[in-house]
Design an enzyme around this catalytic site. Structure first.
Site, PDB file in Angstrom:
ATOM      1  CB  SER A   1     -11.399   7.079  -1.200  1.00 27.61           C
ATOM      2  OG  SER A   1     -10.565   8.159  -1.381  1.00 27.61           O
ATOM      3  CG  LEU A   2     -11.559   8.256   4.580  1.00 21.16           C
ATOM      4  CD1 LEU A   2     -11.117   7.479   5.814  1.00 21.16           C
ATOM      5  CD2 LEU A   2     -12.444   9.429   4.990  1.00 21.16           C
TER       6      LEU A   2
ATOM      7  CE  LYS B   1      -2.227   4.891   4.481  1.00 22.72           C
ATOM      8  NZ  LYS B   1      -2.950   3.679   4.090  1.00 22.72           N
TER       9      LYS B   1
ATOM     10  CE1 TYR C   1     -16.461   2.895   7.379  1.00 19.49           C
ATOM     11  CE2 TYR C   1     -15.182   1.054   8.235  1.00 19.49           C
ATOM     12  CZ  TYR C   1     -15.639   1.801   7.164  1.00 19.49           C
ATOM     13  OH  TYR C   1     -15.284   1.460   5.901  1.00 19.49           O
TER      14      TYR C   1
ATOM     15  CB  CYS D   1      25.870 -27.620   9.035  1.00 14.91           C
ATOM     16  SG  CYS D   1      27.603 -28.054   9.258  1.00 14.91           S
TER      17      CYS D   1
ATOM     18  CB  CYS E   1      30.354 -26.426  11.352  1.00 14.83           C
ATOM     19  SG  CYS E   1      29.858 -24.990  10.409  1.00 14.83           S
TER      20      CYS E   1
ATOM     21  CG  ASP F   1      -0.766   5.217  -0.073  1.00 14.22           C
ATOM     22  OD1 ASP F   1      -1.736   4.996  -0.832  1.00 14.22           O
ATOM     23  OD2 ASP F   1      -0.800   5.041   1.156  1.00 14.22           O
TER      24      ASP F   1
ATOM     25  CB  CYS G   1      27.943 -26.451   5.751  1.00 20.54           C
ATOM     26  SG  CYS G   1      28.312 -25.132   6.920  1.00 20.54           S
TER      27      CYS G   1
ATOM     28  CB  CYS H   1      32.463 -26.582   7.820  1.00 19.39           C
ATOM     29  SG  CYS H   1      30.977 -27.586   7.801  1.00 19.39           S
TER      30      CYS H   1
ATOM     31  CD  GLU I   1     -12.237  -1.658   6.129  1.00 24.66           C
ATOM     32  OE1 GLU I   1     -13.119  -0.825   5.835  1.00 24.66           O
ATOM     33  OE2 GLU I   1     -11.154  -1.756   5.524  1.00 24.66           O
TER      34      GLU I   1
ATOM     35  CG  ASP J   1      -4.993  -2.824   6.218  1.00 14.79           C
ATOM     36  OD1 ASP J   1      -5.676  -2.450   5.242  1.00 14.79           O
ATOM     37  OD2 ASP J   1      -3.781  -3.056   6.154  1.00 14.79           O
TER      38      ASP J   1
ATOM     39  CG  ASP K   1      -1.974  -1.046   1.169  1.00 19.63           C
ATOM     40  OD1 ASP K   1      -1.949  -1.830   0.190  1.00 19.63           O
ATOM     41  OD2 ASP K   1      -2.819  -1.110   2.083  1.00 19.63           O
ATOM     42  CB  ALA K   2       3.937   2.118   1.918  1.00 24.07           C
TER      43      ALA K   2
ATOM     44  CD  GLU L   1     -15.094   6.265  13.292  1.00 21.74           C
ATOM     45  OE1 GLU L   1     -14.883   5.558  12.288  1.00 21.74           O
ATOM     46  OE2 GLU L   1     -16.149   6.877  13.493  1.00 21.74           O
TER      47      GLU L   1
ATOM     48  NE  ARG M   1     -13.561   1.986  -1.804  1.00 17.78           N
ATOM     49  CZ  ARG M   1     -12.544   2.745  -1.406  1.00 17.78           C
ATOM     50  NH1 ARG M   1     -12.795   3.853  -0.741  1.00 17.78           N
ATOM     51  NH2 ARG M   1     -11.312   2.399  -1.645  1.00 17.78           N
TER      52      ARG M   1
ATOM     53  CE  LYS N   1      -7.736   4.392   5.827  1.00 17.73           C
ATOM     54  NZ  LYS N   1      -7.375   3.143   5.172  1.00 17.73           N
TER      55      LYS N   1
ATOM     56  CE  LYS O   1     -15.346   8.024   9.982  1.00 18.32           C
ATOM     57  NZ  LYS O   1     -16.199   6.832  10.162  1.00 18.32           N
TER      58      LYS O   1
END
Ligand code: IVH
Length: 707
Positions: free
Chosen positions: A90-91, A327, A238, A439, A444, A45, A421, A424, A186, A126, A41-42, A122, A145, A124, A303
């Site tokens: 959306s927000l 966020k 919500y 191993c 070793c 965004d 390994c 060794c 949600e 996910d 998501d980041a 509130e 949605r 958020k 809100k």
């Protein structure tokens, strides 16, 4: 990213905007329609933010079909379409408190009363936005949605979610249920259910879900509602979107109360506050406590409470002006996978590690992440050179979720788990039915280094200055063969090795000297005996008092060992194995000869026929065992104790400090900024909840205060 306005050539800018739109559309499709996003998501965004900034600087490039002007995606042909009575918007987002303040200032320019207003804060959640319609109190439809105007009809699926009532409750004294209610909320998957689902997927050899959001969306948007029914989903309401045939509330907080009264689940963390400072505190609180919840949140939604004021502020084409999403920092980011290395632990276990282009995620910079084991790398099919999604939530070890296939360079070869390994060269062994590879060469060098590092670590002998880098050097220089050599390190040799300054050599030797008197239970932890953790080590030290006595018991009677409270047959067998090994006995002999204490201070031999050691003889300071075997949970910060201090205080009195509440918990102590989840759990299972200032008293007496 783009430079300043002045340096932008028009053709390039238009091209960049086009490229951004195409990428946003592609990733939007994967997220909204396939429930299988490739990027976080980041990262999504960031793409949208870049396009927004570009369009702001070059309004001539803005097209009505730009993703910055859309909400979500159109409905899938798998489901019937539903026109929402009121659009699902959306927000707008705020990424820090300054942006939150700017939002308030913007509203205040329209109506100065905003500066003195109440806000509803509130969480958020996910998950997946849902609009549920009740007619004359009966649920008649549930829709996703979609693009905000038209969603998908998922009524049979939502009907399987236990938290969603099929009929509204009729609170006492209330008349008939409303003629019409459209409620927004949600659907989400609790963390426990998510872990369990992924465990089942793995067992069945199927792809796991990347995160709870995807698994909630994937579970809900099933053509076959019986699949949805087999997944544990939950719901928080919500927002009231439409209401007819009932008293219309004037405040959002009142409408949430109404929803509660009608039996819809409304999140208990929702709080009405006054003024922006209190909004900030709410946001800061949840920034620090998001992991106390048993579901994921990705922010706080703020809100305006006054519905008339909301009306006056109105909405833009895609979001209301009276609400904003604050966020929280993302816990998933994508980055380049530079290499996969296999690290050998002290038991010889071979763990594949992802070497990453460092990335800031989940509150810190991550350069290494675990890939768990051979099967996991295979299932995820991550390859060096891939862009991968990295996830770090709370205190957990960062892990690689999977590759971003759209960004994979062509011809990238598959990664193959090594057969030998890397330290060794001995062949790596994987037993049938086991997921771990080992191993098995006890000599070793990697294992030797890790065993010594473990011996010196905080929970064991706590020898400052003896980390992995140093131990590796000492082993390579031939100063250390095993941990038995630690106490015979030669000052002159160390200084002569030139790499270590005199001061740092003296500090290290001082730390080693100080560790000679560490109590037996720490030495037992430091030896790295399979299955034996700190609690078992304490139990052994308390019962036997010296390493000699523990070894004697291991050699003569495994049953006696297994009978010690907190040991049991598995640990007892492992102890017997460990002490039967000649190599291990030689190391212990070296330790003994160099003058390590190997005893437990304050040990009281068991009374004939009695149960283990008499009270008073445990812990580092020999404190009275007031909490013997009892579990204590602390939530928030207790005055006068750090978390570690509180834990030590409990352990030193024979108690347990498990970190989560169960029916067996003696009491939950509440400090500053407590976590809601622990308190809720305590209430659920009927465990006493006490004010933090009772902690010291209970430590002393082991008894709960009256009343
Ligand atoms: S209010 C007009 N409140 O966040 C008000 N949304 O872009 C619109 N979400 O996918 C939403 N928790 O499903 C609101 N307490 C909450 C929320 C919330 C999660 C989601 C929502 C939507 C996104 C907003």
């Amino acid at each position: 990213m783009n430079g300043e306005d002045s340096g932008e050539a028009p053709g390039e800018v238009a091209e960049r905007a086009e490229a951004l739109r195409a990428r946003i559309a592609y990733h939007g499709h994967r997220y909204h329609e396939l429930d299988d996003p490739e990027i976080t998501d980041a990262d999504y965004d960031l793409l949208v933010r870049e396009l927004e900034a570009l369009e702001e600087r070059h309004p001539e490039l803005l097209t009505p079909d730009s993703p910055t002007q859309q909400v979500g995606a159109g409905p899938s042909p798998l489901f019937a379409s539903v026109a929402h009575l009121v659009p699902m918007m959306s927000l707008d987002k705020a990424f820090d408190l300054a942006e939150l303040q700017a939002w308030v200032d913007r509203m205040a320019r329209v109506d100065a009363r905003v500066l003195e207003a109440d806000f509803v804060c509130e969480l958020k959640i996910d998950g997946l936005a849902m609009s549920i319609t009740y007619e004359e109190g009966r649920m008649t439809r549930a829709a996703t949605r979609g693009d905000g105007r038209t969603g998908e009809d998922v009524t049979p699926n939502v009907a399987t979610v236990a938290a969603v009532p099929h009929e509204l409750a009729r609170p006492e004294g209330a008349g008939a249920p409303p003629a019409l209610l459209e409620v927004r909320g949600e659907v989400y998957m609790p963390l426990g259910a998510f872990a369990e689902l992924n465990r089942r997927q793995l067992e069945a050899g199927q792809k796991t879900f990347a995160n709870p959001r995807n698994s909630a969306a994937g579970s809900l948007r099933q053509k076959d509602a019986t699949i949805t029914a087999s997944r544990e989903l939950a719901f928080w309401a919500y927002q009231v979107a439409a209401l007819e045939g009932s008293t219309i509330p004037t405040r959002h907080s009142q409408s949430l109360e109404l929803l509660r009264a009608w039996g819809l689940p409304v999140n208990p963390a929702i709080t009405t506050v006054h003024g922006v400072e209190e909004v900030f505190s709410f946001c800061r609180h949840w920034e620090a406590h998001r992991h106390d919840l048993d579901y994921e949140i990705d922010g706080v939604v703020v809100k305006l409470d006054d519905l008339a004021l909301r009306e006056e502020l109105g909405s833009t084409s895609h979001a209301p002006r009276w609400a904003i999403a604050f966020k929280l920092p993302s816990e998933e980011r994508s980055t380049l996978l530079r290499a996969i290395e296999v690290s050998i632990g002290r038991t010889g276990r071979a763990t594949p590690l992802a070497v990453l282009e460092p990335v800031f995620v989940g509150g810190s910079t991550v350069g290494l992440a675990t890939l768990h084991n051979q099967d996991q790398v295979g299932l995820k099919d991550v390859r060096p050179g891939d862009t991968v999604v990295v996830r770090k939530a709370g205190d957990v070890i960062p892990e690689v979720v999977g590759p971003v296939l759209a960004e994979r360079p062509s011809g990238l070869p598959e990664w193959v788990f090594p057969s030998d390994c890397p330290s060794c060269g001995a062949p790596l062994l994987r037993l049938p039915g086991e997921s771990d590879t080992f191993c098995t060469n006890l000599d070793c060098p990697a294992q030797r280094v890790q065993r010594i590092v473990h011996f010196a670590s905080r929970g064991a002998l706590d020898i400052e200055g003896l980390g992995e880098k140093r131990v590796l050097q000492f082993v390579e220089l031939g100063f250390l063969a095993d941990l038995g050599d630690l106490y015979s390190l030669d000052r002159t040799l160390l200084v002569e090795a030139e790499r270590f300054g005199e001061l740092s050599v003296d500090n290290l030797l001082g730390a080693l000297e100080a560790s000679r008197t560490q109590p037996l239970h720490r030495v037992l932890v430091g030896l790295g005996i399979r299955h034996l953790g700190p609690a078992g080590a304490r139990a052994l030290a308390k019962r036997f008092g010296s390493l000699e006595a523990v070894m004697e018991a291991a050699a003569s009677s495994v049953e006696d060992l297994a009978a010690v409270d907190g040991i049991g047959p598995v640990i007892a067998a492992s102890l017997a194995d460990f002490f039967a090994s000649g190599t291990n006995r030689a190391v212990i002999e070296k330790l003994r000869r160099t003058g390590l204490a190997l005893t437990e201070p304050g040990f009281v031999p068991p009374v004939e026929g009695g149960e283990g050691a008499a009270g008073g003889g445990d812990g580092d300071g020999g404190l009275p065992q007031t909490l013997d075997g009892k579990s204590v949970v602390v939530t928030g910060t207790l005055e006068g104790y750090t978390r570690e201090e509180a834990e030590l205080a409990v352990l030193a009195r024979g108690g347990k400090f498990p970190g989560s509440v169960s029916a067996k918990t003696l009491a939950v102590f509440v400090g500053a900024d407590p976590g809601a989840a622990k308190l809720r759990k305590a209430e659920e299972v009927g465990v006493p909840v006490l004010d933090g200032d009772r902690f010291a008293g209970v430590l002393e007496t082991g008894e709960l205060p009256e009343g």
